[in-house]
Scaffold this motif. Structure first.
Motif, PDB file in Angstrom:
ATOM      1  N   ALA A 184       0.832  -1.208   0.000  1.00  0.00           N
ATOM      2  CA  ALA A 184       0.000   0.000   0.000  1.00  0.00           C
ATOM      3  C   ALA A 184       0.864   1.254   0.000  1.00  0.00           C
ATOM      4  CB  ALA A 184      -0.928  -0.007   1.214  1.00  0.00           C
ATOM      5  N   HIS A 188       0.883   4.245  -2.738  1.00  0.00           N
ATOM      6  CA  HIS A 188       0.758   5.630  -2.254  1.00  0.00           C
ATOM      7  C   HIS A 188       1.891   6.492  -2.813  1.00  0.00           C
ATOM      8  CE1 HIS A 188      -0.109   8.907   0.582  1.00  0.00           C
ATOM      9  NE2 HIS A 188       1.196   8.959   0.801  1.00  0.00           N
ATOM     10  N   TYR A 379      -6.347  -8.041  -1.116  1.00  0.00           N
ATOM     11  CA  TYR A 379      -6.121  -6.809  -1.874  1.00  0.00           C
ATOM     12  C   TYR A 379      -7.440  -6.325  -2.447  1.00  0.00           C
ATOM     13  CZ  TYR A 379      -4.554  -3.528  -5.434  1.00  0.00           C
ATOM     14  OH  TYR A 379      -4.391  -2.395  -6.199  1.00  0.00           O
ATOM     15  N   GLU A 381      -8.801  -3.020  -4.692  1.00  0.00           N
ATOM     16  CA  GLU A 381      -8.446  -1.816  -5.453  1.00  0.00           C
ATOM     17  C   GLU A 381      -9.175  -0.573  -4.951  1.00  0.00           C
ATOM     18  OE1 GLU A 381      -8.992  -2.304  -9.621  1.00  0.00           O
ATOM     19  OE2 GLU A 381      -7.440  -3.844  -9.829  1.00  0.00           O
ATOM     20  N   SER A 384      -7.494   1.247   0.214  1.00  0.00           N
ATOM     21  CA  SER A 384      -6.100   0.955   0.520  1.00  0.00           C
ATOM     22  C   SER A 384      -5.953   0.359   1.917  1.00  0.00           C
ATOM     23  CB  SER A 384      -5.277   2.251   0.427  1.00  0.00           C
ATOM     24  OG  SER A 384      -3.982   2.071   0.953  1.00  0.00           O
ATOM     25  N   THR A 385      -4.951  -0.478   2.076  1.00  0.00           N
ATOM     26  CA  THR A 385      -4.602  -1.004   3.401  1.00  0.00           C
ATOM     27  C   THR A 385      -4.318   0.138   4.371  1.00  0.00           C
ATOM     28  OG1 THR A 385      -3.733  -3.088   2.525  1.00  0.00           O
ATOM     29  CG2 THR A 385      -2.899  -2.396   4.668  1.00  0.00           C
TER      30      THR A 385
END
Length: 399
Positions: A184, A188, A379, A381, A384-385
């Protein structure tokens, strides 16, 4: 014991003494080496950074209360007693770490069980469980270290960790599947810096797997070093034979801060590769920086290694991988069977498998896995984690 006393002596010589209590904080980051990877989601929290490694500590708090709590928690381990005394003073609601295999974290989590929420974010693919059990069975260590594990709240990659930890009877109270923070952070970084990537820039991304000399004995795996080297040799010869474009990602950074680690990596490949293979490796490698490995992996059609967190991440985001384990040890077996993994093979078998992977569609590839690709890394899309972790930490802070 002698090494520990030496570390403490060095600490006392270099550290600054602060003769007061630290301030109270709701959130404590356990181990300052956690911080850099977590900064994207904790930057807006007011937290106390708890240095837990003697070699990193630059400030020692000392007060009457700290001394009182120190003797309360002292059971033969100076560092555990000191860190526990600081937590008594800081009074956090949450203690958060990215070092999810820290034995010190486990020890202190037990001390403050039901008083403080201890939360561990998974840092990487964990081969520790099988290794500890293997070393204990081989009588290399006196106890099975997995019996010391204790994670009250484990924010893990995916379902595999849940199954693996339960199968190995690891003490975890609560699991949450959050995906990979490092992956992630890479996305980013790409978005923030508006970096464009080409998904098929390379045919093969070879991820470095090496062990320093003597690892065969240390791990009690006679073919460990040679087995890891085989995957590298096979991949290099495959790419040369089939005119595939390969990129190699180093494990260690070549920098003044860690010259020995990188030198050990070079020595390993010089030992196990012939001159042609080694020169090919060097000429097709990428200079290591924070996200260089992810850039190489993301821009490659297939990622190859024996073991790596990045193999799981590549698969989780919908990419093709091949895990090749020629060590004759199940410690490094990939969690998913099928087209994505092969064991103890010769070059012809490796070549056939990699050509197969290269030639088929992704849909065909994923249909030939024993489990869903997100079994190893969740995961999504759409979220985000990083955002998932913010929400998790908020929930722990409001409990």
């Amino acid at each position: 014991m002698r090494r520990k006393l030496l570390l403490i002596f060095k600490l006392l010589l270099k550290a600054k003494f602060v003769f007061r209590n630290p301030q109270e904080h709701k959130l404590v980051i356990f181990d300052d080496e956690s911080y850099m990877d977590m900064k994207n989601f904790i930057f807006n929290y007011n937290f106390f950074l708890l240095q837990t490694r003697a070699e990193n500590i630059n400030k020692v708090y000392l007060s009457f209360q700290i001394i009182k709590y120190f003797f309360k928690h002292y059971n033969g381990n100076i560092m555990t007693a000191y860190l526990s005394s600081l937590l008594e003073i800081v009074r956090p609601k949450v203690v958060l770490t990215f070092i999810d295999n820290s034995l010190k974290f486990f020890d202190i989590a037990k001390i403050f069980d039901k008083k403080i929420n201890f939360v561990a974010i998974q840092n990487g693919a964990r081969y520790d469980l099988k290794r500890h059990k293997h070393l204990y069975k081989a009588k290399k260590i006196n106890s099975d270290l997995t019996k010391n594990y204790y994670i009250p709240n484990f924010l893990c990659f995916g379902q595999f960790e849940i199954d693996d930890y339960k199968e190995n009877e690891i003490k975890v109270k609560n699991f949450s599947k959050v995906g990979s923070l490092r992956l992630a952070n890479f996305f980013h970084h790409i978005e923030k810096n508006k970096i464009s990537l080409k998904k098929s820039l390379y045919d093969i991304c070879l991820i470095s797997n090496y062990m320093p000399a003597g690892s065969n004995d240390e791990w009690v795996v006679p073919s460990l070093e040679e087995g890891l080297a085989k995957t590298t040799k096979y991949t290099i010869n495959f790419c040369m034979k089939h005119n595939m474009k390969m990129i190699f990602t180093w494990r260690r950074v070549n920098s003044p801060k860690s010259p020995k680690a990188f030198d050990n990596e070079l020595v390993f490949y010089k030992k196990h590769l012939n001159d042609i293979e080694f020169n090919y490796l060097i000429s097709n490698s990428i200079e290591k920086d924070k996200f260089s490995s992810y850039k190489a992996m993301f821009q490659s059609n297939i990622a190859v290694a024996t073991y790596s967190t990045m193999l799981r991440e590549k698969l989780g985001i919908g990419g093709k991988i091949l895990s090749c384990n020629c060590t004759y040890s199940d410690i490094f077996d990939f969690p998913i069977e099928g087209i994505c993994s092969i064991k103890n093979c010769n070059f012809k078998e490796f070549e056939k498998r990699l050509l197969d992977i290269h030639s088929i569609s992704k849909e065909n590839y994923f249909s030939r896995l024993s489990k869903d690709k997100n079994y190893v890394v969740e995961y999504n899309e759409k979220i985000s984690t990083i955002e998932i972790l913010r929400k998790k930490i908020d929930s722990f802070l409001t409990l």
